[in-house]
Motif scaffolding. Structure first.
Motif, PDB file in Angstrom:
ATOM      1  N   ALA A 110      46.106  50.836  53.262  1.00 39.74           N
ATOM      2  CA  ALA A 110      44.629  51.254  52.713  1.00 39.74           C
ATOM      3  C   ALA A 110      44.309  50.417  51.473  1.00 39.74           C
ATOM      4  O   ALA A 110      45.153  49.902  50.846  1.00 39.74           O
ATOM      5  CB  ALA A 110      44.756  52.656  51.994  1.00 39.74           C
ATOM      6  N   PRO A 111      43.165  49.542  51.659  1.00 42.13           N
ATOM      7  CA  PRO A 111      42.640  48.561  51.023  1.00 42.13           C
ATOM      8  C   PRO A 111      42.471  48.893  49.449  1.00 42.13           C
ATOM      9  O   PRO A 111      42.308  50.182  49.189  1.00 42.13           O
ATOM     10  CB  PRO A 111      41.251  48.164  51.494  1.00 42.13           C
ATOM     11  N   LEU A 112      42.785  48.417  48.582  1.00 43.30           N
ATOM     12  CA  LEU A 112      42.693  48.688  47.088  1.00 43.30           C
ATOM     13  C   LEU A 112      41.421  48.049  46.363  1.00 43.30           C
ATOM     14  O   LEU A 112      40.778  47.052  46.854  1.00 43.30           O
ATOM     15  CB  LEU A 112      43.946  48.006  46.340  1.00 43.30           C
ATOM     16  N   ARG A 113      40.634  49.146  45.460  1.00 41.67           N
ATOM     17  CA  ARG A 113      39.566  48.739  44.807  1.00 41.67           C
ATOM     18  C   ARG A 113      39.881  47.401  43.796  1.00 41.67           C
ATOM     19  O   ARG A 113      41.096  47.197  43.245  1.00 41.67           O
ATOM     20  CB  ARG A 113      39.197  49.715  44.083  1.00 41.67           C
ATOM     21  N   PRO A 114      39.146  46.594  43.699  1.00 40.12           N
ATOM     22  CA  PRO A 114      39.060  45.549  42.961  1.00 40.12           C
ATOM     23  C   PRO A 114      39.641  46.033  41.246  1.00 40.12           C
ATOM     24  O   PRO A 114      39.110  47.105  40.937  1.00 40.12           O
ATOM     25  CB  PRO A 114      37.800  44.874  42.779  1.00 40.12           C
ATOM     26  N   ARG A 115      40.261  45.255  40.649  1.00 40.73           N
ATOM     27  CA  ARG A 115      40.988  45.747  39.424  1.00 40.73           C
ATOM     28  C   ARG A 115      39.960  45.400  38.113  1.00 40.73           C
ATOM     29  O   ARG A 115      39.452  44.039  38.516  1.00 40.73           O
ATOM     30  CB  ARG A 115      42.282  45.202  39.003  1.00 40.73           C
ATOM     31  N   PRO A 116      39.549  46.085  37.124  1.00 49.06           N
ATOM     32  CA  PRO A 116      38.647  45.578  36.196  1.00 49.06           C
ATOM     33  C   PRO A 116      39.283  44.267  35.330  1.00 49.06           C
ATOM     34  O   PRO A 116      40.631  44.348  35.440  1.00 49.06           O
ATOM     35  CB  PRO A 116      38.675  46.876  35.265  1.00 49.06           C
ATOM     36  N   VAL A 117      38.384  43.453  34.765  1.00 50.28           N
ATOM     37  CA  VAL A 117      39.245  42.518  34.037  1.00 50.28           C
ATOM     38  C   VAL A 117      39.393  42.946  32.546  1.00 50.28           C
ATOM     39  O   VAL A 117      38.379  43.448  32.016  1.00 50.28           O
ATOM     40  CB  VAL A 117      38.043  41.270  33.998  1.00 50.28           C
ATOM     41  N   ILE A 118      40.647  43.015  32.045  1.00 49.33           N
ATOM     42  CA  ILE A 118      40.724  43.535  30.757  1.00 49.33           C
ATOM     43  C   ILE A 118      41.241  42.371  29.939  1.00 49.33           C
ATOM     44  O   ILE A 118      41.908  41.545  30.242  1.00 49.33           O
ATOM     45  CB  ILE A 118      42.048  44.621  30.923  1.00 49.33           C
ATOM     46  N   ASN A 119      40.467  42.150  28.808  1.00 48.83           N
ATOM     47  CA  ASN A 119      40.603  41.161  27.895  1.00 48.83           C
ATOM     48  C   ASN A 119      40.845  41.576  26.464  1.00 48.83           C
ATOM     49  O   ASN A 119      40.694  42.747  26.159  1.00 48.83           O
ATOM     50  CB  ASN A 119      39.757  39.983  27.932  1.00 48.83           C
ATOM     51  N   ARG A 120      40.882  40.799  25.369  1.00 50.14           N
ATOM     52  CA  ARG A 120      41.074  41.232  23.991  1.00 50.14           C
ATOM     53  C   ARG A 120      39.597  42.105  23.697  1.00 50.14           C
ATOM     54  O   ARG A 120      39.909  42.900  22.610  1.00 50.14           O
ATOM     55  CB  ARG A 120      41.271  40.162  23.267  1.00 50.14           C
ATOM     56  N   ASP A 121      38.606  41.771  24.262  1.00 51.04           N
ATOM     57  CA  ASP A 121      37.240  42.363  23.450  1.00 51.04           C
ATOM     58  C   ASP A 121      37.134  44.009  24.254  1.00 51.04           C
ATOM     59  O   ASP A 121      36.329  44.644  23.411  1.00 51.04           O
ATOM     60  CB  ASP A 121      35.856  41.631  24.020  1.00 51.04           C
ATOM     61  N   ASN A 122      37.734  44.251  25.311  1.00 51.71           N
ATOM     62  CA  ASN A 122      37.559  45.287  26.063  1.00 51.71           C
ATOM     63  C   ASN A 122      39.008  46.464  26.221  1.00 51.71           C
ATOM     64  O   ASN A 122      38.928  47.618  26.772  1.00 51.71           O
ATOM     65  CB  ASN A 122      36.714  45.179  27.165  1.00 51.71           C
ATOM     66  N   ALA A 123      40.046  45.692  25.585  1.00 45.87           N
ATOM     67  CA  ALA A 123      41.326  46.459  26.037  1.00 45.87           C
ATOM     68  C   ALA A 123      41.366  47.665  25.169  1.00 45.87           C
ATOM     69  O   ALA A 123      41.962  48.721  26.059  1.00 45.87           O
ATOM     70  CB  ALA A 123      42.456  45.474  25.435  1.00 45.87           C
ATOM     71  N   GLY A 124      40.601  47.931  24.218  1.00 50.71           N
ATOM     72  CA  GLY A 124      40.857  49.283  23.822  1.00 50.71           C
ATOM     73  C   GLY A 124      40.037  50.445  24.633  1.00 50.71           C
ATOM     74  O   GLY A 124      40.349  51.746  24.518  1.00 50.71           O
ATOM     75  N   PHE A 125      39.035  49.952  25.293  1.00 47.63           N
ATOM     76  CA  PHE A 125      38.031  50.783  25.922  1.00 47.63           C
ATOM     77  C   PHE A 125      39.178  51.246  27.043  1.00 47.63           C
ATOM     78  O   PHE A 125      39.332  52.391  27.485  1.00 47.63           O
ATOM     79  CB  PHE A 125      36.946  50.291  26.925  1.00 47.63           C
ATOM     80  N   TRP A 126      39.942  50.314  27.733  1.00 48.96           N
ATOM     81  CA  TRP A 126      40.714  50.841  29.030  1.00 48.96           C
ATOM     82  C   TRP A 126      42.012  51.609  28.376  1.00 48.96           C
ATOM     83  O   TRP A 126      42.377  52.469  29.051  1.00 48.96           O
ATOM     84  CB  TRP A 126      41.314  49.428  29.903  1.00 48.96           C
ATOM     85  N   GLU A 127      42.518  51.284  27.216  1.00 51.81           N
ATOM     86  CA  GLU A 127      43.591  52.274  26.667  1.00 51.81           C
ATOM     87  C   GLU A 127      42.972  53.616  26.689  1.00 51.81           C
ATOM     88  O   GLU A 127      43.839  54.339  26.925  1.00 51.81           O
ATOM     89  CB  GLU A 127      43.689  51.649  25.290  1.00 51.81           C
ATOM     90  N   GLY A 128      41.695  53.888  26.298  1.00 50.85           N
ATOM     91  CA  GLY A 128      41.085  55.179  26.177  1.00 50.85           C
ATOM     92  C   GLY A 128      41.204  55.578  27.521  1.00 50.85           C
ATOM     93  O   GLY A 128      41.342  57.062  27.679  1.00 50.85           O
ATOM     94  N   VAL A 129      40.521  55.002  28.421  1.00 50.25           N
ATOM     95  CA  VAL A 129      40.438  55.365  29.900  1.00 50.25           C
ATOM     96  C   VAL A 129      41.765  55.903  30.144  1.00 50.25           C
ATOM     97  O   VAL A 129      42.030  57.143  31.105  1.00 50.25           O
ATOM     98  CB  VAL A 129      40.215  54.412  30.755  1.00 50.25           C
ATOM     99  N   ALA A 130      42.945  55.337  30.049  1.00 47.10           N
ATOM    100  CA  ALA A 130      44.461  55.872  30.360  1.00 47.10           C
ATOM    101  C   ALA A 130      44.837  57.081  29.987  1.00 47.10           C
ATOM    102  O   ALA A 130      45.603  57.935  30.594  1.00 47.10           O
ATOM    103  CB  ALA A 130      45.219  54.595  30.044  1.00 47.10           C
ATOM    104  N   GLU A 131      44.180  57.533  28.663  1.00 48.00           N
ATOM    105  CA  GLU A 131      44.358  58.610  28.187  1.00 48.00           C
ATOM    106  C   GLU A 131      43.248  59.826  28.330  1.00 48.00           C
ATOM    107  O   GLU A 131      43.083  60.890  27.907  1.00 48.00           O
ATOM    108  CB  GLU A 131      44.508  58.347  26.550  1.00 48.00           C
TER     109      GLU A 131
END
Length: 318
Positions: A183-204
């Motif tokens: 099954a094809p995978l969705r593109p991964r978001p680009v995570i950098n130092r400016d938005n890393a906190g947002f994606w850490e929140g998504v993981a929670e």
């Protein structure tokens, strides 16, 4: 989008013909249909959610990213302008490259634009790539460059790149025994130092909004500095998850692996006052409406990817 794999340009007569278009003028002596003006600046800023004070008042300037907007011809186009691009596009169509997709753009800003400025522009075909094979199909990347001027002074440059291609499915013969594919995978978001906190929140399963500690302005998406006061310090507030559909589009074409069109993508106004883009789920795509109440949830697409989406509340379908 990947620029694809190079094919052998030496054995491609079409590429040799396309190369003759490089440097040819696409538009000469174009003139903006309207001067730079406050109503268009206001509409742009409202749509973008950008309240920067530089874009309002007696000394207002236009947002730099509006550069191309002042040159656009609208539905009626620019009368009387010849287009080498149309001629080249017809050549590609005749060769089977009937599909087109925008890949990227680059802008350079050399001076601010202010209400009352009259825009003139010239454009040319800057480059054509050798034939390349991508997941979408085989074709050519075409780059155009537009120079935007005010009173003869160069104000900015806009480069726009498209892939003109023959769809990969065209002419493909079905296999007698299709091989199963993962099954094809969705593109991964680009995570950098400016938005890393947002994606850490998504993981929670938490949706964090940035807040300037200087002026308390909320901002989304995450940025390195405040677009209201320019402050560099910030903290976060957690979104309640309540929102409404401020605007939306329905994605029909082209299909990409891991996506199943048609589906609705909404600009969601959160209860906190900021907006974010995400999928609207829980309602048929043709029932999504502006003003529809939605609720945040987190949807898993594979074992490594979980994204925030917004579910239409029961009974809210249009």
């Amino acid at each position: 989008m990947s620029r694809g794999d190079h094919d052998d340009a030496s054995s491609d007569p079409l590429y040799e013909r396309l190369k003759t278009f490089e440097g040819r003028a696409n538009t000469t002596g174009g003139r903006g249909k309207d001067p730079v003006n406050e109503p268009m600046i206001r509409h742009w800023c409202e749509a973008m959610g950008d309240a920067h004070p530089a874009y309002a008042g007696p000394d207002a300037v236009a947002p730099p990213t509006m550069l191309q907007a002042w040159t656009m011809g609208g539905l009626s186009g620019h009368a009387g302008l010849s287009s080498a691009y149309d001629e080249m596009s017809a050549l590609l169509d005749a060769a089977g490259c009937t599909s087109i997709v925008a890949t990227d753009c680059e802008q350079e800003y050399l001076r601010p634009l202010r209400p009352g400025d009259v825009i003139t522009f010239d454009s040319l075909i800057e480059s054509v790539s050798p034939r390349k094979t991508t997941k979408l199909g085989t074709g050519y990347f075409v780059t155009t460059r537009m120079d935007v001027r005010v009173d003869g002074e160069l104000a900015g440059t806009h480069r726009f790149r498209v892939l003109k291609y023959a769809p990969a499915r065209a002419g493909r013969k079905p296999e007698s025994k299709p091989k199963p594919e993962p099954a094809p995978l969705r593109p991964r978001p680009v995570i950098n130092r400016d938005n890393a906190g947002f994606w850490e929140g998504v993981a929670e399963h938490r949706l964090f909004i940035q807040r300037c500690t200087g002026c308390q302005t909320l901002r989304f998406p995450w940025l390195p500095g405040c677009n209201a006061c320019g402050g560099q310090d910030w903290d976060t507030v957690e979104a309640s998850g309540d929102g409404t559909v401020h605007s939306y589009v329905v994605m029909h074409h082209p299909p990409f692996p891991a996506f199943d069109p048609p589906y609705a993508v909404g600009l969601i106004e959160l209860a906190e006052g900021v907006r974010m883009i995400s999928n609207v789920v829980g309602a048929p795509y043709d029932k999504v409406r502006i003003g529809m109440p939605v609720r945040l949830e987190f949807q898993r697409y594979d074992e490594d990817l979980e994204l925030p989406v917004f579910r239409a509340l029961p009974g809210s379908e249009g």
